[in-house]
Design a protein around this motif. Sequence first.
Motif, PDB file in Angstrom:
ATOM      1  N   SER A 277      38.605  56.032  64.768  1.00 13.44           N
ATOM      2  CA  SER A 277      38.699  55.306  66.042  1.00 13.44           C
ATOM      3  C   SER A 277      37.973  56.025  67.179  1.00 13.44           C
ATOM      4  O   SER A 277      37.781  55.445  68.255  1.00 13.44           O
ATOM      5  N   GLU A 278      37.545  57.269  66.959  1.00 11.63           N
ATOM      6  CA  GLU A 278      36.827  58.028  67.988  1.00 11.63           C
ATOM      7  C   GLU A 278      35.304  57.973  67.780  1.00 11.63           C
ATOM      8  O   GLU A 278      34.566  58.596  68.534  1.00 11.63           O
ATOM      9  N   ILE A 279      34.863  57.232  66.764  1.00  9.51           N
ATOM     10  CA  ILE A 279      33.438  57.206  66.413  1.00  9.51           C
ATOM     11  C   ILE A 279      32.821  55.848  66.783  1.00  9.51           C
ATOM     12  O   ILE A 279      33.419  54.812  66.552  1.00  9.51           O
ATOM     13  N   LYS A 280      31.632  55.900  67.358  1.00  8.53           N
ATOM     14  CA  LYS A 280      30.897  54.681  67.696  1.00  8.53           C
ATOM     15  C   LYS A 280      29.490  54.779  67.109  1.00  8.53           C
ATOM     16  O   LYS A 280      29.049  55.854  66.708  1.00  8.53           O
ATOM     17  N   PHE A 281      28.806  53.641  67.063  1.00  9.36           N
ATOM     18  CA  PHE A 281      27.441  53.663  66.544  1.00  9.36           C
ATOM     19  C   PHE A 281      26.542  52.765  67.378  1.00  9.36           C
ATOM     20  O   PHE A 281      26.989  51.915  68.149  1.00  9.36           O
ATOM     21  N   GLN A 282      25.237  52.982  67.184  1.00 10.61           N
ATOM     22  CA  GLN A 282      24.226  52.148  67.833  1.00 10.61           C
ATOM     23  C   GLN A 282      23.123  51.877  66.816  1.00 10.61           C
ATOM     24  O   GLN A 282      22.614  52.817  66.179  1.00 10.61           O
TER      25      GLN A 282
ATOM     26  N   ILE B   3      22.506  55.336  64.829  1.00 12.57           N
ATOM     27  CA  ILE B   3      22.951  56.596  65.441  1.00 12.57           C
ATOM     28  C   ILE B   3      24.470  56.581  65.447  1.00 12.57           C
ATOM     29  O   ILE B   3      25.082  55.615  65.891  1.00 12.57           O
ATOM     30  N   ILE B   4      25.065  57.637  64.945  1.00 12.41           N
ATOM     31  CA  ILE B   4      26.520  57.793  64.991  1.00 12.41           C
ATOM     32  C   ILE B   4      26.855  58.713  66.155  1.00 12.41           C
ATOM     33  O   ILE B   4      26.347  59.835  66.241  1.00 12.41           O
ATOM     34  N   TYR B   5      27.701  58.224  67.058  1.00 11.07           N
ATOM     35  CA  TYR B   5      28.086  59.009  68.231  1.00 11.07           C
ATOM     36  C   TYR B   5      29.469  59.617  68.021  1.00 11.07           C
ATOM     37  O   TYR B   5      30.427  58.912  67.705  1.00 11.07           O
ATOM     38  N   LEU B   6      29.520  60.940  68.215  1.00 13.78           N
ATOM     39  CA  LEU B   6      30.738  61.699  67.960  1.00 13.78           C
ATOM     40  C   LEU B   6      31.218  62.366  69.236  1.00 13.78           C
ATOM     41  O   LEU B   6      30.435  63.002  69.957  1.00 13.78           O
ATOM     42  N   LYS B   7      32.491  62.242  69.474  1.00 12.24           N
ATOM     43  CA  LYS B   7      33.091  62.763  70.705  1.00 12.24           C
ATOM     44  C   LYS B   7      32.920  64.275  70.838  1.00 12.24           C
ATOM     45  O   LYS B   7      32.621  64.790  71.902  1.00 12.24           O
ATOM     46  N   ASN B   8      33.105  64.998  69.717  1.00 14.53           N
ATOM     47  CA  ASN B   8      33.088  66.462  69.766  1.00 14.53           C
ATOM     48  C   ASN B   8      31.892  67.073  69.041  1.00 14.53           C
ATOM     49  O   ASN B   8      31.936  68.222  68.611  1.00 14.53           O
TER      50      ASN B   8
ATOM     51  N   SER C  86      27.675  59.242  74.067  1.00 12.11           N
ATOM     52  CA  SER C  86      27.012  58.909  75.315  1.00 12.11           C
ATOM     53  C   SER C  86      28.043  58.547  76.386  1.00 12.11           C
ATOM     54  O   SER C  86      29.125  58.046  76.084  1.00 12.11           O
ATOM     55  N   LYS C  87      27.680  58.774  77.642  1.00 12.18           N
ATOM     56  CA  LYS C  87      28.559  58.370  78.736  1.00 12.18           C
ATOM     57  C   LYS C  87      28.555  56.848  78.896  1.00 12.18           C
ATOM     58  O   LYS C  87      29.508  56.264  79.409  1.00 12.18           O
ATOM     59  N   GLN C  88      27.485  56.221  78.446  1.00 15.20           N
ATOM     60  CA  GLN C  88      27.384  54.762  78.526  1.00 15.20           C
ATOM     61  C   GLN C  88      28.028  54.128  77.279  1.00 15.20           C
ATOM     62  O   GLN C  88      27.369  53.458  76.488  1.00 15.20           O
ATOM     63  N   VAL C  89      29.333  54.354  77.127  1.00 13.51           N
ATOM     64  CA  VAL C  89      30.017  53.921  75.908  1.00 13.51           C
ATOM     65  C   VAL C  89      30.083  52.403  75.771  1.00 13.51           C
ATOM     66  O   VAL C  89      30.246  51.890  74.665  1.00 13.51           O
ATOM     67  N   GLU C  90      29.929  51.691  76.871  1.00 14.41           N
ATOM     68  CA  GLU C  90      29.998  50.225  76.794  1.00 14.41           C
ATOM     69  C   GLU C  90      28.817  49.654  76.003  1.00 14.41           C
ATOM     70  O   GLU C  90      28.863  48.522  75.528  1.00 14.41           O
ATOM     71  N   GLU C  91      27.746  50.445  75.839  1.00 16.09           N
ATOM     72  CA  GLU C  91      26.581  49.995  75.082  1.00 16.09           C
ATOM     73  C   GLU C  91      26.742  50.265  73.586  1.00 16.09           C
ATOM     74  O   GLU C  91      25.927  49.807  72.779  1.00 16.09           O
ATOM     75  N   LEU C  92      27.772  51.001  73.224  1.00 13.68           N
ATOM     76  CA  LEU C  92      27.958  51.403  71.829  1.00 13.68           C
ATOM     77  C   LEU C  92      28.953  50.475  71.133  1.00 13.68           C
ATOM     78  O   LEU C  92      29.741  49.783  71.764  1.00 13.68           O
ATOM     79  N   ILE C  93      28.900  50.497  69.799  1.00 11.29           N
ATOM     80  CA  ILE C  93      29.757  49.634  68.979  1.00 11.29           C
ATOM     81  C   ILE C  93      30.728  50.497  68.191  1.00 11.29           C
ATOM     82  O   ILE C  93      30.367  51.560  67.693  1.00 11.29           O
TER      83      ILE C  93
END
Length: 209
Positions: free
Chosen positions: A123-128, A142-147, A187-194
């Motif tokens: 639930s802490e992972i997003k992708f683009q 791209i996989i975005y990771l919080k830490n 990314s700080k622009q999390v609204e653009e991520l899925i």
Amino acid sequence: MRKINTFWNWFQDNNQTIKNLSSENPKNQKHICFWLNRHLGFYCKELDFIIVLPKEEKQKAELIITANGNPEYFEQVVQLVNNAPVLRNWKFTAFIQPTENIEKIIEGLDEPYVFPEITIKTSEIKFQPLNYDEESKKLDIIIYLKNYNIHCCTKTWQQAIYIILQDVLGEKSPHQNINFVQLAKMSKQVEELIELYELQFYIDEINKK
């Protein structure tokens, strides 16, 4: 076919012992798993197994045969499971299947994965999405990771993400639908991520086009 029959004959002879694995002491559990792995290896050394034991005695146990995501051995998995015997107390499954705990992930109540130097929840992972190849029908993401940071071995992160992707998509889908995965800090622009749990839905939609 002879090797397949040899494995299933042995499994049938020992299926009740394997089903009662949780009631055995650690030494016997190790012994039973050793011989199960040994007999599976006689058929194909590249395959592994996962045993899902029932919570209630009347429920079926499940034996999952996996190629650990290696497409070179997918056919061996299919052949073995397709020739499984019908046993009243067992269910046989080819490949690791997608998680059924999507609701928990959506609510952020999913259990964390714990790897060396890493503790992370799906639930802490997003992708683009990066690129979609219409010919191969494979996606770069791209996989975005919080830490995510450089202090942790990149190989460890890659192994962790593959395991999580396998749980979210199932064992075959990452090979069939994903070409390239890049890791990045959230990314700080999390609204653009899925959200990662929406990845299979995204794949299904893009494949319809």
